[in-house]
Design a protein around this motif. Structure first.
Motif, PDB file in Angstrom:
ATOM      1  N   LYS A  18       0.844  -1.208   0.000  1.00 15.47           N
ATOM      2  CA  LYS A  18       0.000   0.000   0.000  1.00 15.47           C
ATOM      3  C   LYS A  18       0.872   1.247   0.000  1.00 15.47           C
ATOM      4  O   LYS A  18       0.637   2.192  -0.756  1.00 15.47           O
ATOM      5  CB  LYS A  18      -0.880   0.023   1.262  1.00 15.47           C
ATOM      6  CG  LYS A  18      -2.076  -0.888   1.192  1.00 15.47           C
ATOM      7  CD  LYS A  18      -2.876  -0.811   2.491  1.00 15.47           C
ATOM      8  CE  LYS A  18      -3.553  -2.139   2.761  1.00 15.47           C
ATOM      9  NZ  LYS A  18      -3.903  -2.352   4.159  1.00 15.47           N
ATOM     10  N   ALA A  66      -4.075  -2.252  -8.497  1.00 14.96           N
ATOM     11  CA  ALA A  66      -5.056  -1.484  -9.277  1.00 14.96           C
ATOM     12  C   ALA A  66      -5.164  -0.051  -8.757  1.00 14.96           C
ATOM     13  O   ALA A  66      -5.646   0.836  -9.458  1.00 14.96           O
ATOM     14  CB  ALA A  66      -6.416  -2.173  -9.227  1.00 14.96           C
ATOM     15  N   GLY A  67      -4.676   0.199  -7.534  1.00 15.91           N
ATOM     16  CA  GLY A  67      -4.702   1.547  -6.974  1.00 15.91           C
ATOM     17  C   GLY A  67      -3.579   2.448  -7.475  1.00 15.91           C
ATOM     18  O   GLY A  67      -3.541   3.636  -7.150  1.00 15.91           O
ATOM     19  N   ARG A 100      -5.435 -12.281  -5.013  1.00 14.14           N
ATOM     20  CA  ARG A 100      -6.442 -11.256  -5.314  1.00 14.14           C
ATOM     21  C   ARG A 100      -6.123  -9.946  -4.598  1.00 14.14           C
ATOM     22  O   ARG A 100      -6.209  -8.861  -5.178  1.00 14.14           O
ATOM     23  CB  ARG A 100      -7.847 -11.755  -4.951  1.00 14.14           C
ATOM     24  CG  ARG A 100      -8.949 -10.742  -5.226  1.00 14.14           C
ATOM     25  CD  ARG A 100     -10.341 -11.333  -5.203  1.00 14.14           C
ATOM     26  NE  ARG A 100     -10.656 -12.147  -6.378  1.00 14.14           N
ATOM     27  CZ  ARG A 100     -10.971 -11.659  -7.577  1.00 14.14           C
ATOM     28  NH1 ARG A 100     -11.023 -10.356  -7.779  1.00 14.14           N
ATOM     29  NH2 ARG A 100     -11.245 -12.454  -8.583  1.00 14.14           N
ATOM     30  N   LYS A 101      -5.745 -10.046  -3.312  1.00 11.22           N
ATOM     31  CA  LYS A 101      -5.424  -8.824  -2.553  1.00 11.22           C
ATOM     32  C   LYS A 101      -4.306  -8.043  -3.221  1.00 11.22           C
ATOM     33  O   LYS A 101      -4.379  -6.821  -3.351  1.00 11.22           O
ATOM     34  CB  LYS A 101      -4.975  -9.198  -1.122  1.00 11.22           C
ATOM     35  CG  LYS A 101      -6.113  -9.449  -0.159  1.00 11.22           C
ATOM     36  CD  LYS A 101      -5.545  -9.729   1.232  1.00 11.22           C
ATOM     37  CE  LYS A 101      -6.599 -10.351   2.126  1.00 11.22           C
ATOM     38  NZ  LYS A 101      -6.027 -10.911   3.362  1.00 11.22           N
ATOM     39  N   GLY A 115      -3.336  -8.151  -6.383  1.00 14.16           N
ATOM     40  CA  GLY A 115      -3.818  -7.610  -7.656  1.00 14.16           C
ATOM     41  C   GLY A 115      -4.657  -6.354  -7.441  1.00 14.16           C
ATOM     42  O   GLY A 115      -4.525  -5.364  -8.167  1.00 14.16           O
ATOM     43  N   GLN A 116      -5.513  -6.390  -6.398  1.00 17.48           N
ATOM     44  CA  GLN A 116      -6.369  -5.230  -6.105  1.00 17.48           C
ATOM     45  C   GLN A 116      -5.555  -4.031  -5.634  1.00 17.48           C
ATOM     46  O   GLN A 116      -5.857  -2.892  -5.982  1.00 17.48           O
ATOM     47  CB  GLN A 116      -7.418  -5.629  -5.058  1.00 17.48           C
ATOM     48  CG  GLN A 116      -8.523  -6.481  -5.680  1.00 17.48           C
ATOM     49  CD  GLN A 116      -9.490  -7.104  -4.671  1.00 17.48           C
ATOM     50  OE1 GLN A 116     -10.373  -7.835  -5.066  1.00 17.48           O
ATOM     51  NE2 GLN A 116      -9.304  -6.827  -3.392  1.00 17.48           N
ATOM     52  N   LEU A 117      -4.518  -4.282  -4.829  1.00 20.57           N
ATOM     53  CA  LEU A 117      -3.679  -3.165  -4.374  1.00 20.57           C
ATOM     54  C   LEU A 117      -2.984  -2.491  -5.550  1.00 20.57           C
ATOM     55  O   LEU A 117      -2.881  -1.265  -5.611  1.00 20.57           O
ATOM     56  CB  LEU A 117      -2.629  -3.664  -3.362  1.00 20.57           C
ATOM     57  CG  LEU A 117      -3.154  -4.002  -1.965  1.00 20.57           C
ATOM     58  CD1 LEU A 117      -2.051  -4.618  -1.111  1.00 20.57           C
ATOM     59  CD2 LEU A 117      -3.698  -2.752  -1.282  1.00 20.57           C
ATOM     60  N   VAL A 129      -7.790 -12.111 -11.378  1.00 18.05           N
ATOM     61  CA  VAL A 129      -7.556 -10.714 -10.971  1.00 18.05           C
ATOM     62  C   VAL A 129      -6.650  -9.978 -11.955  1.00 18.05           C
ATOM     63  O   VAL A 129      -6.780  -8.778 -12.165  1.00 18.05           O
ATOM     64  CB  VAL A 129      -6.988 -10.635  -9.529  1.00 18.05           C
ATOM     65  CG1 VAL A 129      -5.527 -11.072  -9.482  1.00 18.05           C
ATOM     66  CG2 VAL A 129      -7.140  -9.214  -8.958  1.00 18.05           C
ATOM     67  N   GLU A 179      -8.743  -8.642 -14.635  1.00 14.14           N
ATOM     68  CA  GLU A 179      -9.671  -7.608 -14.152  1.00 14.14           C
ATOM     69  C   GLU A 179      -8.994  -6.245 -14.024  1.00 14.14           C
ATOM     70  O   GLU A 179      -9.636  -5.211 -14.178  1.00 14.14           O
ATOM     71  CB  GLU A 179     -10.230  -8.015 -12.767  1.00 14.14           C
ATOM     72  CG  GLU A 179     -11.157  -9.215 -12.800  1.00 14.14           C
ATOM     73  CD  GLU A 179     -11.383  -9.807 -11.410  1.00 14.14           C
ATOM     74  OE1 GLU A 179     -11.200  -9.090 -10.401  1.00 14.14           O
ATOM     75  OE2 GLU A 179     -11.720 -10.999 -11.325  1.00 14.14           O
ATOM     76  N   SER A 180      -7.699  -6.240 -13.689  1.00 12.93           N
ATOM     77  CA  SER A 180      -7.012  -4.957 -13.459  1.00 12.93           C
ATOM     78  C   SER A 180      -6.591  -4.359 -14.790  1.00 12.93           C
ATOM     79  O   SER A 180      -5.703  -4.884 -15.456  1.00 12.93           O
ATOM     80  CB  SER A 180      -5.768  -5.155 -12.599  1.00 12.93           C
ATOM     81  OG  SER A 180      -6.012  -6.099 -11.592  1.00 12.93           O
TER      82      SER A 180
END
Ligand code: MN
Length: 371
Positions: A35, A74-75, A67-68, A70-72, A100, A103-104
């Motif tokens: 993050k 995406a930020g 997934r976590k 990959g989602q981070l 994921v 998706e990103s």
């Protein structure tokens, strides 16, 4: 001009074994640092994030973790390019098959050795497809005729490191040879830059974003790299992202009161709640220092995220005769008392030293007999 983040070796999902209950906190810290890394890249207007291998500890890590991560990513405001490393190679059933990544919109898992032309630069990636290899992963790159800034991404051992096997060997002059402005690499967890023939840094290990173990140097950073033009020297800024600090201390005690300085040294560790401390003591323990030793044991157990005291190599100082009194009455105890007198009072220093050593031998054999 191009400005990008270079990072690698996140080793997400690593076991952090040997740390007991703390291993989960250590694993969670690695997510927090991602993050921080993403925020840092956004704050500094990085156009790209290049991740050069071993994001994951292996291809069997928890799907939710994939997934976590990959989602981070995406930020991040810019584009992300990932080249798989030897821990997470691109093989059937790998983490790179997780949905994921599709998706990103900003993230690309690179799957082939093929140049990627972007607005301000061209990327030459080398995704790894096996765990070990003796072949040079960057040998296919020929960027000499590239008209934009040429950036390589790879993973392996830079040749010429001492005691290192030729696992995905990367020549030290690989950037020059391939016509790259910068070659970002992964595999080693410490930040390590390499200069070309003209003294310009064109190859670097970014190191891991969060230190993975005791004794790891120059880790817990990412690199912010800026290159003005094709052929210009890259400017590299090392930015801290790590949350945990790892302290491996070894102290040899030689005189009474020596533990006081160890206590003050432990007090000087900043953010103790994020510190892991391993303290190994050797040398002589004087009777007057026993309480301090107990305090140190307590401090290590209570103040830090993780603390471990290794005091097996401590021996009682000659002044400390309590163990002699515990010996059975007879020849052995008399001999021990005699040697102890010599260790403390013999007029010649060398005799005192010899007697001290003899006393320690005796103590050690008593301890071994007791255990
Ligand atoms: Mn690796």
């Amino acid at each position: 001009m191009i400005r990008f983040i270079h990072t690698a070796d996140w080793q997400m999902g690593m076991k952090a074994s040997g740390l007991g209950q703390v291993s989960k906190a250590v694993r969670d810290a690695r997510l927090d640092s991602i993050k921080r890394l993403v925020e840092l890249g956004n704050d500094r207007d990085a156009e790209l994030m290049l991740i050069t291998g071993d994001i994951f500890e292996d291809n069997a890590v928890d799907r939710l973790l994939v997934r976590k991560v990959g989602q981070l990513l995406a930020g991040f405001n810019g584009k992300v390019f990932i080249t798989p490393g030897n821990h997470d190679p691109l093989v059937p059933g790998s983490v790179w098959e997780h949905p994921v990544w599709e998706e990103s919109a900003n993230t690309t898992v690179v799957r082939e050795n093929s140049p990627i032309e972007l607005e301000h630069c061209t990327i030459y990636p080398t995704p790894l497809k096996e765990k070990y290899s003796t072949r040079n992963p960057v040998s296919w790159i020929q960027a000499q005729d590239c008209s934009t800034i040429a950036i390589g991404m790879s993973h392996g051992n830079v040749e010429g490191l001492p005691d290192v096997e030729p696992d995905f060997p990367i020549p030290q002059d690989a950037a020059e040879r391939a016509g790259l402005d910068y070659l970002g690499i992964g595999h080693w967890h410490s930040y390590s830059p390499y200069k070309d023939g003209k003294g310009v840094i064109r190859i670097a290990y970014s190191g891991t974003h969060e230190t993975t173990k005791f004794g790891e140097r120059e880790s817990g950073n990412v690199l912010l790299v800026e290159i003005a033009d094709r052929g210009a020297a890259p400017s590299i800024e090392v930015l801290p992202t790590g949350k945990l600090s790892w302290h491996s201390l070894e102290r040899s005690l030689e005189s009474p009161g020596a533990l006081k300085s160890v206590i003050s040294e432990l007090s000087s560790i900043i953010s103790p709640e994020n510190a892991l401390v391993r303290l190994r003591l050797s040398g002589l323990l004087f009777a007057s220092d026993r309480e301090d030793l107990e305090s140190i044991g307590e401090i290590l157990q209570t103040r830090f995220l993780f603390g471990k005291l290794m005091a097996d190599a401590l021996s009682p100082a000659p002044e400390d005769d309590t163990w002699i009194e515990e010996l059975p009455v007879g020849a052995l105890r008399e001999a021990a008392e005699h040697i102890r007198q010599k260790a403390m009072h013999a007029p010649v220093e060398r005799d005192r030293a010899v007697a001290t050593r003899a006393l320690l031998e005796l103590f050690d054999s008593k301890e071994k007999a007791a255990s």
